[in-house]
Design an enzyme around this catalytic site. Sequence first.
Site, PDB file in Angstrom:
ATOM      1  N   ARG A   1       0.795  -1.225   0.000  1.00 59.62           N
ATOM      2  CA  ARG A   1       0.000   0.000   0.000  1.00 59.62           C
ATOM      3  C   ARG A   1       0.829   1.277   0.000  1.00 59.62           C
ATOM      4  NH1 ARG A   1      -4.172  -0.490   4.829  1.00 59.62           N
ATOM      5  NH2 ARG A   1      -4.430   1.699   4.282  1.00 59.62           N
TER       6      ARG A   1
ATOM      7  N   HIS B   1      -7.581  -4.510  -7.519  1.00 56.09           N
ATOM      8  CA  HIS B   1      -7.313  -3.776  -6.275  1.00 56.09           C
ATOM      9  C   HIS B   1      -8.581  -3.681  -5.430  1.00 56.09           C
ATOM     10  CE1 HIS B   1      -4.605  -1.181  -3.958  1.00 56.09           C
ATOM     11  NE2 HIS B   1      -5.643  -0.412  -3.711  1.00 56.09           N
TER      12      HIS B   1
ATOM     13  N   TYR C   1     -18.157  12.410 -12.747  1.00 52.79           N
ATOM     14  CA  TYR C   1     -18.128  13.656 -13.503  1.00 52.79           C
ATOM     15  C   TYR C   1     -16.838  13.848 -14.295  1.00 52.79           C
ATOM     16  CZ  TYR C   1     -22.068  14.893 -10.491  1.00 52.79           C
ATOM     17  OH  TYR C   1     -23.281  14.898  -9.838  1.00 52.79           O
TER      18      TYR C   1
END
Length: 824
Positions: A42, A88, A131
Amino acid sequence: MARSSAPGSQQDPVDSMIIDTDVSTEMRGSFLEYAYSVIYSRALPDARDGLKPVQRRILFQMAEMGLRPDRGHVKSARVVGDVMGKLHPHGDGAIYDALVRMAQSFSLRLPLVDGHGNFGSLDDGPAAPRYTEARLAPAAMVMTAGLGENVVDFVPNYDNQLTQPEVLPAALPNLLVNGGSGIAVGMATNMPPHNLVEVIAATRHLIAHPDADLEALMRFVPGPDLPGGGKIVGLDGIREAYAGGRGTFRTRATARVENVTARKKAIVVTELPYQVGPERVIEKIKDAVQSKKLQGISAVNDLTDRAHGLRLVIEIKNAFNPEAVLTQLYRLTPLEESFGINNVALVEGQPRTLGLRELLQVYVAHRLEVVRRRTEHRLAKRTERAHLVEGLLIAIADIDEVIAVIRTSDDAESARTRLMTVFDLSEQQAEYILELRLRRLTKFSRIELEAERDDLAREIAELRAILADEGLLREVVSDELAQVAAEHGTPRRTVLLESSGQAAAAESAAPARRGRGGAEVPLEVADTPCRVLLSSTGLLARTADDTEPARTGARSAHDALHASVRGTARGEVGAITNRGRMLRLSVIEVPALPPTDSAPSLSGGVPVSEVLMLEPGERVIGLASLADDAPPLVLGTRLGQVKRVVNDYPRKDSWEVIGLKDDDEVVGAATASEEDELVFVSAQAQLLHFPAALVRPQGRGAGGMAGIRLADGDTVLSFSVVPAGRAESAAVVTLAGSTGALPGTVPGSAKVTPFALYPGKGRGTGGVRAHRFVRGEDSLLLAAVGPDPVRAVGSAGQPVELPELDERRDGSGRVLDAPVAGLG
């Protein structure tokens, strides 16, 4: 504790599943597993491709989706969904945050994702993924190129149904170029971005010289290059980080003093420190003013827009010195911030703290392995294809017999066996012939096959040569890096300064504000004599008095002096640009350097763009006095024109001093009396000098007269003035190289010659040769003529060693250790 049961009774199945375990041992093991997962999966980037797992998976999945730069954008939500579902499974928020950061030009020096829509700013977050739209940026194609050629290992995804690359091929050193940050368990990483051209130049140097030390590499990578520009003040922490992996430096905003009205001044900020937004700065300024810690500010206006970029206007009250206010702003607001370098990355699955040399070594080893595996893959593919082409040529040569064998065979297996026996073919060749289409039997097809056979033989020989020769393999890696730098490299944005440059000579008894390091910036500056200095890297500074800067200790000083002119602290001088304009420069806006007995370190100066309003592509190439009794200004142009200008300058902020043709520009400017020598040096190594008396003064609008006669395709590279009486101590420095090389990546060869060896000629003649080109050189890259010693510096002002004095007037040069950006 396990339950007890009576003797002879049947044991409870639940009791048989209970295991006695020490709590401390279990907690220790669980914590270590969690810590390893955070560190490896990570938080920390891999030192080879500079990516965290989530970033690597995003780029790989986008490449699999075909989101190349030449195709349209797709919704970011689609990318996030594919990455989360296939590679993931850690939540869409973390994936989208990583995608957004890779698209932000203010976060990465070389963005890897091309975003369309609101991807946030330094003060605001991005829009929702439904968006915004995204696709791979051109640099990401370089990171993923070659994945289908077995260049890296693939590992299973989280559910063992798909595979993903363990590391990307990374044809650019992404970890140094884009930096990275992350917090793991018990450790963290924080790496600043760097300039791609500089990092690749250092990488290529390390490939050619595996034993190169840190000092040699820092000639190519003098310091970080932040996406937003600004200035880095103090380089000691950078040297520590490059040596041991940890260090600290200060980033400072780019600001200049302007007149917002006829009687009111303001500090205009055009670049902010790394990861600092204008709203945060405005908030801190307001807090400091309200708490009376900061005085002299009347208003703060944010005029930032997309057309002009960042523009933060801080209006100064009358009777306050803007320099004193700016010093307080640096101390009390985020206009100056600290950045702590902690180069922690994964090497072979283990976190390590790496210096500059170690980071480059890991990357070079990775690229050598990638290119080796790619070469082996291509060799196998071309060998297989060559084998099939040879079989086809055999079949076409005896096509009638081949058809007869096939027609008389009982089945495909029998036909394959008979073809192998009759024509001595392999099983692969026989199978390929059986699948042959009739249209391949034409005469033209045979010609194509023979040409393909020859091409394959040549490629196979080249690939085998690369695998057999380590030096040739390194050369291939180096050439590919040079191509990446040429396609994706950009000029340096961040100015590197050894010191703050805020110290000023406070000789008056006026009240002062104390700045960083105890230096005082007076509210009223005395009108004392001084010298205004221009460095070869475009920094302006002024001295504490009007004595000529010392030339001793020049090897250790930062940057090289390009121009010097006398003035006063509250006076004005002229700055001449390559567009043939002269601009009035207020000396008080130029920072003062502390007094020194050695060569001045110009790192305390400011970039020219902070003091003067220049047009796009315009640069300052000289300084001149505006006094009526000063010697006339003399100019030399790229096309060989020369002009002396009459001293009748108007009372304007800027004006034209020479009429230039459309394809011409000024390459040198200085003041010269009639006894001084004017010197031209062309790109084809022709040097001409003649007395200034041969050039009559002209008005500002005139275009000058012929200075040097140039051959076809030749241009003037350098124009300078050698003062009368200094010809014997002057030197000529020429730097040769190839015009096809990317600037800043190839050191070139330099030669230092006494100026007295070159005979004078008449104005308008061709001059004499000053440098002999050797193989690989076709032009001069830089040239300078001036009092010895002439100094050479790199892109950030770091010194570059020049060869000793050479008495051969037209001899060849000696290859330098590092690229040269300026002479002075």
